[in-house]
Design an enzyme around this catalytic site. Structure first.
Site, mmCIF file in Angstrom:
data_model
loop_
_atom_site.group_PDB
_atom_site.id
_atom_site.type_symbol
_atom_site.label_atom_id
_atom_site.label_comp_id
_atom_site.label_asym_id
_atom_site.label_seq_id
_atom_site.Cartn_x
_atom_site.Cartn_y
_atom_site.Cartn_z
ATOM 1 N N GLU A 1 -3.968 -22.172 22.418
ATOM 2 C CA GLU A 1 -3.934 -20.720 22.614
ATOM 3 C C GLU A 1 -5.151 -20.195 23.385
ATOM 4 O OE1 GLU A 1 -1.589 -18.400 19.479
ATOM 5 O OE2 GLU A 1 -3.014 -19.600 18.303
ATOM 6 N N HIS B 1 -9.952 -15.304 18.137
ATOM 7 C CA HIS B 1 -8.570 -15.295 17.652
ATOM 8 C C HIS B 1 -8.570 -15.938 16.273
ATOM 9 C CE1 HIS B 1 -4.422 -15.871 16.963
ATOM 10 N NE2 HIS B 1 -4.486 -17.182 17.090
HETATM 11 ZN ZN LIG Z 1 -3.155 -18.497 16.370
#
Ligand SMILES: [Zn+2]
Length: 238
Positions: free
Chosen positions: A78, A97
């Protein structure tokens, strides 16, 4: 290596460990920082549990989230979250994140996060919720695996300090590593306290949150450096 780069890498290592220690991240989640003096590069660990990150693990990426020198290292799936936010937000110097547990209900329950106290004044301007189905259809694995998905998340984040990701977690941004860490800690705390306040107040009762104006004033009056200095020392064993 310049002093500024060495300090940023050390800050990033500390940030990884602090976020793990504070329960914001567990084996998953990641924190990045823009490379000092290079607007089109950012620093992020190789794919690793945040508590284990050392300076050796930090890699450099361009804004397409391609590694500058991969050397066979595994990367976070990600990472596009980071590249696309740095591309869209020149004011942002650090991105986290995470799947911080208390914020998850606010991404799915249709109840907005609101600022309960001065430590989380940045919440008072509103925290948007990202819906991956709007971009990628009804049956994704919820992960931001591509540049276009990262861009759609950055679009929903807009100029805000954080966005929730429905059924997944959140992204938090700031003009420094110290501030992004503090925002993550107090976003989690705010979510927990808001749920408690709503329970005490009971169904339909009004909770007295900070106004947007109080939020702005609270943000201006606290740089969180006292907390950051303490957390950083502990995290680096100093
Ligand atoms: Zn995540």
């Amino acid at each position: 290596m310049s002093d500024a780069l060495a300090t940023t890498i050390e800050d990033l290592v500390a940030a990884n460990r602090i976020l793990a220690e504070q329960g914001v991240v567990d084996g998953y989640g990641h924190v990045s920082a823009r490379v000092p003096g290079k607007t089109d590069r950012y620093l992020l660990s190789r794919s690793l549990a945040p508590a284990s990150v050392t300076g050796e693990d930090i890699m450099e990426f361009d804004l397409d989230s391609s590694p500058v020198d991969q050397r066979g290292r595994q990367m976070y799936l990600e990472r596009f979250i980071h590249g696309e936010i740095y591309r869209k937000r020149p004011d942002v110097q650090a991105v986290v994140h995470h799947h911080s547990p208390s914020v998850i209900p606010f991404g799915i329950a249709g109840v907005p996060l609101q600022a309960v106290y001065h430590m989380s004044g940045f919440v008072a301007g509103g925290i948007p919720v990202y819906e991956i189905r709007d971009k990628d259809g009804p049956a994704t694995d919820m992960l931001i695996r591509t540049g276009p998905l990262g861009r759609s998340l950055a679009d929903v984040l807009g100029v805000k300090p954080a966005a929730l990701m429905r059924g997944h977690g959140a992204v938090v941004v700031a003009p420094s590593v110290s501030l992004v860490v503090a925002r993550c800690v107090y976003l989690e705390m705010n979510a927990r306290l808001q749920m408690q306040a709503m329970q005490i107040a009971g169904p339909g009762a009004k909770v007295n949150y900070l106004t947007p104006e109080e939020g702005v004033a609270a943000v201006d009056s606290n740089d969180f450096l006292r907390a950051w200095d303490l957390w950083r020392k502990k995290a680096l064993g100093q």
